[in-house]
Design a protein around this motif. Structure first.
Motif, PDB file in Angstrom:
ATOM      1  N   ALA A   5       7.129  56.180 -13.467  1.00  0.00           N
ATOM      2  CA  ALA A   5       5.751  56.651 -13.447  1.00  0.00           C
ATOM      3  C   ALA A   5       4.820  55.507 -13.834  1.00  0.00           C
ATOM      4  O   ALA A   5       5.166  54.663 -14.659  1.00  0.00           O
ATOM      5  N   LEU A   6       3.654  55.498 -13.246  1.00  0.00           N
ATOM      6  CA  LEU A   6       2.624  54.535 -13.588  1.00  0.00           C
ATOM      7  C   LEU A   6       2.108  54.857 -14.987  1.00  0.00           C
ATOM      8  O   LEU A   6       1.749  56.005 -15.275  1.00  0.00           O
ATOM      9  N   ILE A   7       2.100  53.868 -15.870  1.00  0.00           N
ATOM     10  CA  ILE A   7       1.631  54.124 -17.234  1.00  0.00           C
ATOM     11  C   ILE A   7       0.391  53.311 -17.603  1.00  0.00           C
ATOM     12  O   ILE A   7      -0.273  53.611 -18.581  1.00  0.00           O
ATOM     13  N   ALA A   8       0.068  52.279 -16.817  1.00  0.00           N
ATOM     14  CA  ALA A   8      -1.117  51.479 -17.131  1.00  0.00           C
ATOM     15  C   ALA A   8      -1.608  50.756 -15.888  1.00  0.00           C
ATOM     16  O   ALA A   8      -0.811  50.332 -15.054  1.00  0.00           O
ATOM     17  N   ILE A   9      -2.922  50.645 -15.795  1.00  0.00           N
ATOM     18  CA  ILE A   9      -3.555  49.820 -14.775  1.00  0.00           C
ATOM     19  C   ILE A   9      -4.187  48.654 -15.517  1.00  0.00           C
ATOM     20  O   ILE A   9      -5.007  48.848 -16.414  1.00  0.00           O
ATOM     21  N   ILE A  10      -3.786  47.460 -15.161  1.00  0.00           N
ATOM     22  CA  ILE A  10      -4.236  46.272 -15.864  1.00  0.00           C
ATOM     23  C   ILE A  10      -5.357  45.637 -15.054  1.00  0.00           C
ATOM     24  O   ILE A  10      -5.138  45.198 -13.923  1.00  0.00           O
ATOM     25  N   GLU A  11      -6.549  45.625 -15.620  1.00  0.00           N
ATOM     26  CA  GLU A  11      -7.692  45.041 -14.940  1.00  0.00           C
ATOM     27  C   GLU A  11      -7.967  43.671 -15.532  1.00  0.00           C
ATOM     28  O   GLU A  11      -7.875  43.471 -16.737  1.00  0.00           O
ATOM     29  N   THR A  12      -8.298  42.744 -14.655  1.00  0.00           N
ATOM     30  CA  THR A  12      -8.607  41.391 -15.108  1.00  0.00           C
ATOM     31  C   THR A  12     -10.020  41.047 -14.697  1.00  0.00           C
ATOM     32  O   THR A  12     -10.598  41.657 -13.799  1.00  0.00           O
ATOM     33  N   GLY A  13     -10.596  40.045 -15.340  1.00  0.00           N
ATOM     34  CA  GLY A  13     -11.953  39.628 -15.011  1.00  0.00           C
ATOM     35  C   GLY A  13     -12.049  39.056 -13.610  1.00  0.00           C
ATOM     36  O   GLY A  13     -13.011  39.284 -12.894  1.00  0.00           O
ATOM     37  N   SER A  14     -11.066  38.291 -13.216  1.00  0.00           N
ATOM     38  CA  SER A  14     -11.041  37.742 -11.867  1.00  0.00           C
ATOM     39  C   SER A  14      -9.592  37.706 -11.398  1.00  0.00           C
ATOM     40  O   SER A  14      -8.666  37.687 -12.195  1.00  0.00           O
ATOM     41  N   GLY A  15      -9.410  37.733 -10.131  1.00  0.00           N
ATOM     42  CA  GLY A  15      -8.062  37.751  -9.597  1.00  0.00           C
ATOM     43  C   GLY A  15      -7.523  39.165  -9.523  1.00  0.00           C
ATOM     44  O   GLY A  15      -8.169  40.122  -9.943  1.00  0.00           O
ATOM     45  N   PRO A  16      -6.335  39.273  -8.972  1.00  0.00           N
ATOM     46  CA  PRO A  16      -5.759  40.619  -8.811  1.00  0.00           C
ATOM     47  C   PRO A  16      -5.383  41.240 -10.152  1.00  0.00           C
ATOM     48  O   PRO A  16      -4.978  40.541 -11.080  1.00  0.00           O
ATOM     49  N   GLY A  17      -5.539  42.517 -10.228  1.00  0.00           N
ATOM     50  CA  GLY A  17      -5.101  43.248 -11.410  1.00  0.00           C
ATOM     51  C   GLY A  17      -3.619  43.530 -11.298  1.00  0.00           C
ATOM     52  O   GLY A  17      -2.908  42.939 -10.494  1.00  0.00           O
ATOM     53  N   GLY A  18      -3.152  44.439 -12.078  1.00  0.00           N
ATOM     54  CA  GLY A  18      -1.736  44.768 -12.039  1.00  0.00           C
ATOM     55  C   GLY A  18      -1.522  46.189 -12.503  1.00  0.00           C
ATOM     56  O   GLY A  18      -2.467  46.944 -12.761  1.00  0.00           O
ATOM     57  N   SER A  19      -0.288  46.553 -12.613  1.00  0.00           N
ATOM     58  CA  SER A  19       0.055  47.886 -13.091  1.00  0.00           C
ATOM     59  C   SER A  19       1.389  47.810 -13.818  1.00  0.00           C
ATOM     60  O   SER A  19       2.171  46.886 -13.610  1.00  0.00           O
TER      61      SER A  19
END
Length: 73
Positions: A5-19
């Motif tokens: 299961a997806l537990i976190a969405i990782i947002e960054t200031g620039s560039g691709p985010g992650g999960s």
């Protein structure tokens, strides 16, 4: 197959985010913490529904068609 299961969405200031993903037992444990996002319950429920459908399909595949189930035309 290990269901996750997806537990976190990782947002960054620039560039691709992650999960971040976790197996279902670990996701349930993580959902109990104060760090868990509000939407995690829905995500876990969806992953569990997918797991149940997958397991049922695998069981039918192993045992063959159910002869007692009428064919719908």
């Amino acid at each position: 197959m290990t269901h996750r299961a997806l537990i976190a969405i990782i947002e960054t200031g620039s560039g691709p985010g992650g999960s971040a993903y976790a197996c279902l037992p670990c996701a349930r444990d993580y959902a109990k913490t104060s760090l868990a996002p509000d939407w995690i319950g829905e995500t876990i429920a969806h992953a569990e529904a997918i797991r149940l459908a997958w397991d049922e399909a695998e069981q039918r595949r192993r045992t063959g068609p159910d002869d007692e189930t009428p064919t719908l035309l």
